[in-house]
Design a protein around this motif. Structure first.
Motif, PDB file in Angstrom:
ATOM      1  N   ASP A   1       0.608  -0.940   0.079  1.00 45.04           N
ATOM      2  CA  ASP A   1       0.166  -0.110   0.173  1.00 45.04           C
ATOM      3  C   ASP A   1       1.095   1.723   0.132  1.00 45.04           C
ATOM      4  O   ASP A   1       1.361   1.811   0.862  1.00 45.04           O
ATOM      5  CB  ASP A   1      -1.421  -0.228   1.716  1.00 45.04           C
ATOM      6  CG  ASP A   1      -1.824   0.888   0.691  1.00 45.04           C
ATOM      7  OD1 ASP A   1      -1.729   2.205   0.602  1.00 45.04           O
ATOM      8  OD2 ASP A   1      -3.176   0.562   1.719  1.00 45.04           O
TER       9      ASP A   1
ATOM     10  N   SER B   1      -4.095   8.545   0.946  1.00 46.94           N
ATOM     11  CA  SER B   1      -4.878   7.336   0.978  1.00 46.94           C
ATOM     12  C   SER B   1      -5.036   7.555  -0.660  1.00 46.94           C
ATOM     13  O   SER B   1      -4.714   8.641  -1.214  1.00 46.94           O
ATOM     14  CB  SER B   1      -6.473   7.602   1.915  1.00 46.94           C
ATOM     15  OG  SER B   1      -6.982   8.742   1.120  1.00 46.94           O
TER      16      SER B   1
ATOM     17  N   VAL C   1      -5.449   4.956  -4.267  1.00 41.29           N
ATOM     18  CA  VAL C   1      -6.590   3.306  -4.740  1.00 41.29           C
ATOM     19  C   VAL C   1      -5.352   3.313  -6.400  1.00 41.29           C
ATOM     20  O   VAL C   1      -5.385   4.299  -6.934  1.00 41.29           O
ATOM     21  CB  VAL C   1      -7.872   3.581  -5.336  1.00 41.29           C
ATOM     22  CG1 VAL C   1      -7.780   4.465  -6.300  1.00 41.29           C
ATOM     23  CG2 VAL C   1      -7.792   1.475  -5.408  1.00 41.29           C
TER      24      VAL C   1
ATOM     25  N   ASN D   1      -4.868  -1.962  -4.742  1.00 32.18           N
ATOM     26  CA  ASN D   1      -4.053  -2.291  -2.934  1.00 32.18           C
ATOM     27  C   ASN D   1      -5.758  -1.614  -2.024  1.00 32.18           C
ATOM     28  O   ASN D   1      -5.418  -2.331  -0.748  1.00 32.18           O
ATOM     29  CB  ASN D   1      -3.572  -1.254  -2.868  1.00 32.18           C
ATOM     30  CG  ASN D   1      -4.473   0.272  -3.659  1.00 32.18           C
ATOM     31  OD1 ASN D   1      -4.978   0.781  -3.937  1.00 32.18           O
ATOM     32  ND2 ASN D   1      -3.973   1.573  -1.810  1.00 32.18           N
ATOM     33  N   ASP D   2      -6.588  -1.943  -2.703  1.00 33.55           N
ATOM     34  CA  ASP D   2      -7.952  -1.745  -1.896  1.00 33.55           C
ATOM     35  C   ASP D   2      -9.550  -1.489  -3.262  1.00 33.55           C
ATOM     36  O   ASP D   2      -9.905  -0.818  -3.512  1.00 33.55           O
ATOM     37  CB  ASP D   2      -7.853  -0.190  -1.903  1.00 33.55           C
ATOM     38  CG  ASP D   2      -8.929   0.224  -0.738  1.00 33.55           C
ATOM     39  OD1 ASP D   2     -10.110   0.083  -0.585  1.00 33.55           O
ATOM     40  OD2 ASP D   2      -8.474   1.581   0.616  1.00 33.55           O
TER      41      ASP D   2
ATOM     42  N   LYS E   1     -12.375  -1.856  -2.074  1.00 33.41           N
ATOM     43  CA  LYS E   1     -14.140  -1.413  -2.257  1.00 33.41           C
ATOM     44  C   LYS E   1     -13.591  -0.461  -1.970  1.00 33.41           C
ATOM     45  O   LYS E   1     -14.566   0.412  -3.177  1.00 33.41           O
ATOM     46  CB  LYS E   1     -13.727  -1.227  -0.374  1.00 33.41           C
ATOM     47  CG  LYS E   1     -14.900  -0.650   0.208  1.00 33.41           C
ATOM     48  CD  LYS E   1     -14.919  -0.294   1.821  1.00 33.41           C
ATOM     49  CE  LYS E   1     -16.120   0.137   2.109  1.00 33.41           C
ATOM     50  NZ  LYS E   1     -15.712   0.572   3.063  1.00 33.41           N
ATOM     51  N   ARG E   2     -12.387   1.065  -2.367  1.00 34.42           N
ATOM     52  CA  ARG E   2     -12.289   1.950  -2.674  1.00 34.42           C
ATOM     53  C   ARG E   2     -11.772   1.828  -4.603  1.00 34.42           C
ATOM     54  O   ARG E   2     -12.526   3.149  -5.201  1.00 34.42           O
ATOM     55  CB  ARG E   2     -10.963   2.897  -2.200  1.00 34.42           C
ATOM     56  CG  ARG E   2     -10.884   3.868  -2.736  1.00 34.42           C
ATOM     57  CD  ARG E   2      -9.455   4.852  -2.085  1.00 34.42           C
ATOM     58  NE  ARG E   2      -9.330   6.365  -2.311  1.00 34.42           N
ATOM     59  CZ  ARG E   2     -10.149   7.079  -1.580  1.00 34.42           C
ATOM     60  NH1 ARG E   2     -10.177   7.196  -0.020  1.00 34.42           N
ATOM     61  NH2 ARG E   2      -9.239   8.529  -2.418  1.00 34.42           N
TER      62      ARG E   2
END
Length: 159
Positions: free
Chosen positions: A21, A29, A31, A43-44, A46-47
């Motif tokens: 990440d 933050s 993505v 890496n994410d 959901k995002r």
């Protein structure tokens, strides 16, 4: 530049759960998503599925729509003429073609391009592309003002 390619090649061989990440490492933050036409790596996730304003990434589609419609004939044609107005960045105080406007992320030039495309043709193209939620507010700011939204995953598929 070679470091970036090397990093991308390394990432391609990782499993999703092993993807570092990079954003957390920088105390921010974001993505990161890779799509090879069949599989996604992120890496994410959901995002990656959340819709956000495309902001500067929309300039790619703004340019492609203008080229497809013949509003500009190629990447070298000057389509934006600086008229002395106040600009956010000094580099924007220049005439622009698609190549230079991309390099500068020249919002003023892409706003002009969108006005030349017009709301009707822009909407038709967003519909054809199935671009995010396809919402246009004002023709020269809809990709910046949170009316148009698209997820990173949807963008990866389109690209």
């Amino acid at each position: 530049m070679s470091k970036i390619w090397l990093m991308l090649l390394f990432i391609v061989f990782l499993k999703a759960e092993d993807l570092p990440d990079f954003f957390k490492e920088q105390n921010t933050s974001g993505v990161f998503i890779i799509y090879d036409g069949k599989n996604f790596l992120s890496n994410d996730f959901k995002r990656a599925n959340e819709a956000f304003s495309p902001a500067s990434t929309f300039k790619i589609f703004n340019a492609l729509i203008a080229l497809n419609l013949g509003i500009v004939k190629d990447t070298k044609e000057i389509f934006y003429h600086y008229k002395g107005e106040k600009v956010f960045l000094k580099s924007w105080a220049n005439d622009a073609n698609l190549s230079s406007a991309m390099k500068r992320s020249q919002v003023t030039a892409f706003k002009e391009l969108a006005r030349k495309i017009g709301i009707k043709r822009m909407q038709e193209n967003l519909n054809i592309l199935n671009y995010g939620n396809k919402k246009i507010s004002k023709i020269d700011s809809f990709w910046l003002d949170n009316s148009l939204k698209i997820s990173a995953k949807e963008q990866a598929i389109l690209l």
